[in-house]
Design an enzyme around this catalytic site. Sequence first.
Site, short mmCIF file in Angstrom:
data_model
loop_
_atom_site.label_atom_id
_atom_site.label_comp_id
_atom_site.label_asym_id
_atom_site.label_seq_id
_atom_site.Cartn_x
_atom_site.Cartn_y
_atom_site.Cartn_z
N THR A 20 0.82 -1.19 0.00
CA THR A 20 0.00 0.00 0.00
C THR A 20 0.87 1.26 0.00
OG1 THR A 20 -1.43 -1.29 1.42
CG2 THR A 20 -2.03 1.01 1.10
N TYR B 112 -31.94 -26.78 10.05
CA TYR B 112 -32.76 -25.84 9.29
C TYR B 112 -32.10 -25.34 8.03
CZ TYR B 112 -29.93 -22.82 12.29
OH TYR B 112 -28.89 -22.26 12.95
N VAL C 151 -22.79 -16.53 8.35
CA VAL C 151 -23.54 -17.43 7.46
C VAL C 151 -24.04 -16.65 6.23
CG1 VAL C 151 -25.62 -18.85 7.25
CG2 VAL C 151 -24.20 -19.01 9.29
#
Length: 261
Positions: free
Chosen positions: A26, A112, A133
């Site tokens: 950078t 689920y 998630v």
Amino acid sequence: MLEWVPRSDAMAGLVPTYVCATVGTTSSNAVDPIGDVAKVAAMFNAWVHVDAAYAGSACICPEFRHHLNGVERVDSISMSPHKWLLTCLDCTCLYVRDAHHLSQSLETNPEYLKNDASMSGDGTDLKDMQVGVGRRFRGLKLWMVMRTYGTANLQEHIRRDVAMAKMFEDLVHADDRFEIVVPRNFALVCFKIKATRIRANDEVNRLLMVNVNKTGKAYLAHTVVGGRLVLRFAVGSSLQEERHILSAWELIRKTVGEMMK
Ligand SMILES: *Cc1c(COP(=O)(O)O)cnc(C)c1O
């Protein structure tokens, strides 16, 4: 040099686990020799990552690809198309040699989230490769950029920016009040007012930066290289043209002229 660091760590009872080589730092766009870094890391069985956040985009051009030599020996590499590949914030690509390492430690499999697709084992579910998630569909932006511009236009975009940086570098070279501080690799030029001219060189360079930025017509950032304050001229805006480079250089010259009166 590099070998000495993990070796002394190992002697102190520590376990070297990770080495990061940077292609295009950078601060000054320096490039680490990936192959040599990987060779040392292999002695300690350490993970090697390549950070090519900015310069990775340039490597879509064959003439810059050599900066990635040795990449076949690393474990992962990341680059951020939001830096220099016309993709708006935020979008970072991470390539991992063996994605199993990620899913092994990050996989979640609650009842689920089970369905035919997840149970088939055919797909890659990115939730198994990250801490969270849910995720935004950032890949779509990059896909659209690639489809819209195509390889040739994206390469042209990189080459144009590099050519403009080279042009600025030549202008700096031609003015004996200034010096180029480190070799230019991509579209960043690190330069400063020569030390011989005035004492307190860092302060003079800082003042030049402040005065240029105050005009609102150009914006210089700075870094410190070898303990000295250095000015950074980065070409990278999608709307930048040669005339902007020329007028920025004129502004810098005029500002220095006024300071030296
Ligand atoms: C900009 C930059 C980063 C940070 O990248 P983000 O994509 O903004 O997180 C990391 N490494 C290098 C070498 C960079 O130039």
